[in-house]
Design a protein around this motif. Structure first.
Motif, PDB file in Angstrom:
ATOM      1  N   GLU A  68       0.827  -1.208   0.000  1.00 62.53           N
ATOM      2  CA  GLU A  68       0.000   0.000   0.000  1.00 62.53           C
ATOM      3  C   GLU A  68       0.861   1.257   0.000  1.00 62.53           C
ATOM      4  O   GLU A  68       0.550   2.244  -0.684  1.00 62.53           O
ATOM      5  CB  GLU A  68      -0.918  -0.001   1.223  1.00 62.53           C
ATOM      6  CG  GLU A  68      -2.048  -1.016   1.137  1.00 62.53           C
ATOM      7  CD  GLU A  68      -2.985  -0.914   2.334  1.00 62.53           C
ATOM      8  OE1 GLU A  68      -2.613  -0.232   3.314  1.00 62.53           O
ATOM      9  OE2 GLU A  68      -4.073  -1.515   2.281  1.00 62.53           O
ATOM     10  N   GLU A  71       2.271   1.757  -3.506  1.00 61.41           N
ATOM     11  CA  GLU A  71       1.247   2.256  -4.430  1.00 61.41           C
ATOM     12  C   GLU A  71       0.929   3.726  -4.163  1.00 61.41           C
ATOM     13  O   GLU A  71       0.776   4.517  -5.093  1.00 61.41           O
ATOM     14  CB  GLU A  71      -0.018   1.413  -4.286  1.00 61.41           C
ATOM     15  CG  GLU A  71       0.142  -0.025  -4.773  1.00 61.41           C
ATOM     16  CD  GLU A  71      -1.101  -0.856  -4.529  1.00 61.41           C
ATOM     17  OE1 GLU A  71      -2.051  -0.324  -3.887  1.00 61.41           O
ATOM     18  OE2 GLU A  71      -1.144  -2.029  -4.968  1.00 61.41           O
ATOM     19  N   TYR A  72       0.864   4.087  -2.866  1.00 65.45           N
ATOM     20  CA  TYR A  72       0.560   5.486  -2.542  1.00 65.45           C
ATOM     21  C   TYR A  72       1.700   6.411  -2.977  1.00 65.45           C
ATOM     22  O   TYR A  72       1.469   7.495  -3.511  1.00 65.45           O
ATOM     23  CB  TYR A  72       0.325   5.616  -1.037  1.00 65.45           C
ATOM     24  CG  TYR A  72      -0.241   6.952  -0.638  1.00 65.45           C
ATOM     25  CD1 TYR A  72      -1.585   7.256  -0.875  1.00 65.45           C
ATOM     26  CD2 TYR A  72       0.565   7.920  -0.031  1.00 65.45           C
ATOM     27  CE1 TYR A  72      -2.114   8.478  -0.510  1.00 65.45           C
ATOM     28  CE2 TYR A  72       0.034   9.151   0.329  1.00 65.45           C
ATOM     29  CZ  TYR A  72      -1.301   9.419   0.093  1.00 65.45           C
ATOM     30  OH  TYR A  72      -1.818  10.636   0.437  1.00 65.45           O
ATOM     31  N   GLU A  74       3.783   5.865  -5.406  1.00 62.37           N
ATOM     32  CA  GLU A  74       3.760   5.952  -6.873  1.00 62.37           C
ATOM     33  C   GLU A  74       2.669   6.915  -7.334  1.00 62.37           C
ATOM     34  O   GLU A  74       2.862   7.676  -8.292  1.00 62.37           O
ATOM     35  CB  GLU A  74       3.523   4.557  -7.458  1.00 62.37           C
ATOM     36  CG  GLU A  74       3.556   4.503  -8.974  1.00 62.37           C
ATOM     37  CD  GLU A  74       4.911   4.875  -9.544  1.00 62.37           C
ATOM     38  OE1 GLU A  74       4.971   5.371 -10.687  1.00 62.37           O
ATOM     39  OE2 GLU A  74       5.917   4.684  -8.837  1.00 62.37           O
ATOM     40  N   GLN A  75       1.527   6.875  -6.652  1.00 59.23           N
ATOM     41  CA  GLN A  75       0.443   7.803  -7.009  1.00 59.23           C
ATOM     42  C   GLN A  75       0.861   9.250  -6.766  1.00 59.23           C
ATOM     43  O   GLN A  75       0.606  10.131  -7.593  1.00 59.23           O
ATOM     44  CB  GLN A  75      -0.798   7.470  -6.174  1.00 59.23           C
ATOM     45  CG  GLN A  75      -1.997   8.366  -6.496  1.00 59.23           C
ATOM     46  CD  GLN A  75      -3.201   8.032  -5.627  1.00 59.23           C
ATOM     47  OE1 GLN A  75      -3.146   7.148  -4.792  1.00 59.23           O
ATOM     48  NE2 GLN A  75      -4.279   8.745  -5.835  1.00 59.23           N
ATOM     49  N   SER A  78       3.254  10.301  -9.446  1.00 62.41           N
ATOM     50  CA  SER A  78       2.574  10.564 -10.712  1.00 62.41           C
ATOM     51  C   SER A  78       1.878  11.916 -10.696  1.00 62.41           C
ATOM     52  O   SER A  78       1.943  12.679 -11.668  1.00 62.41           O
ATOM     53  CB  SER A  78       1.568   9.438 -10.991  1.00 62.41           C
ATOM     54  OG  SER A  78       0.841   9.708 -12.170  1.00 62.41           O
ATOM     55  N   GLU A  79       1.214  12.235  -9.578  1.00 62.44           N
ATOM     56  CA  GLU A  79       0.539  13.526  -9.486  1.00 62.44           C
ATOM     57  C   GLU A  79       1.530  14.679  -9.510  1.00 62.44           C
ATOM     58  O   GLU A  79       1.275  15.727 -10.113  1.00 62.44           O
ATOM     59  CB  GLU A  79      -0.297  13.569  -8.203  1.00 62.44           C
ATOM     60  CG  GLU A  79      -1.484  12.611  -8.219  1.00 62.44           C
ATOM     61  CD  GLU A  79      -2.301  12.695  -6.935  1.00 62.44           C
ATOM     62  OE1 GLU A  79      -1.906  13.479  -6.041  1.00 62.44           O
ATOM     63  OE2 GLU A  79      -3.307  11.976  -6.831  1.00 62.44           O
TER      64      GLU A  79
END
Length: 210
Positions: A68, A71-72, A74-75, A78-79
């Motif tokens: 988790e 993934e967070y 990476e998010q 990306s933003e």
């Protein structure tokens, strides 16, 4: 006799503890020792099995938390890339618009100066003083136009510097945020957190980073 990972070995009854045990013969003593050893082994096996189950569950939970967190992160990355791309696109568009405006102002200034000089040359016979005044007026117009171009160029440079500061500050806050998340994860106390918003303030007004 078999034990599951969640079952405790049977406890001796109060009656068996309170009843006096007669003196055992050597053969009976060996049987008692064998039974005690088997019971102890069953207790140890049950404890090991329970510990293994707890360890596997803890490892599964830890891996889930790590996934988790990845993934967070990476998010968030990306933003951040999207915001940086949008800011650069805005800066590039502003730069191009400023160049177009500067070229237009330069052309207008040159046209005004050319017209003024032509007009001055046409009335030279009427008086040098009038021609000189027209020349000075044209020169002032040219200097005003060039001065306006310098102001626009300075404003554009300030916007570019502001975007660079925004880029550095955003990356710093993103890194601090990710480090805080990782520290909370390793402390086995994951805490939900929100990424701090950053408002980019340009000389012409704030830029929406949403």
């Amino acid at each position: 006799m078999s034990l599951t990972s969640h079952e405790a070995p049977p406890s001796p009854s109060p009656e068996s503890l309170s009843t006096p045990v007669p003196a055992a013969l050597p053969g009976e003593a060996l049987q008692v020792l064998t039974l005690a050893q088997r019971t102890a082994e069953e207790y140890v096996a049950a404890a090991n099995k329970a510990a293994q189950a707890v360890r596997e569950e803890a490892e599964t939970n830890a891996e889930h938390c790590r996934q988790e967190a990845r993934e967070y992160a990476e998010q968030m990355r990306s933003e951040a890339d999207k915001l940086l791309t949008a800011a650069r696109a805005t800066a590039e568009l502003t730069h191009r618009e400023a160049q177009v405006q500067a070229a237009d102002i330069r052309r207008q200034a040159e046209l005004l100066l050319t017209e003024a000089r032509a007009e001055a040359e046409s009335i030279v016979a009427g008086g040098n003083e009038t021609a000189e005044q027209l020349e000075q007026r044209a020169q002032r117009r040219y200097e005003d136009a060039v001065g306006g171009l310098s102001v626009k160029r300075k404003a554009l440079q300030e916007q570019i510097e502001t975007l660079e500061i925004f880029d550095a500050e955003y990356r710093r806050r993103l890194m601090a945020f990710l480090q805080g998340q990782l520290r909370a994860l390793w402390a086995d106390q994951p805490q939900a957190a929100t990424f701090p918003a950053i408002e980019l303030q340009l000389p012409g007004g704030p830029v929406d980073t949403a």
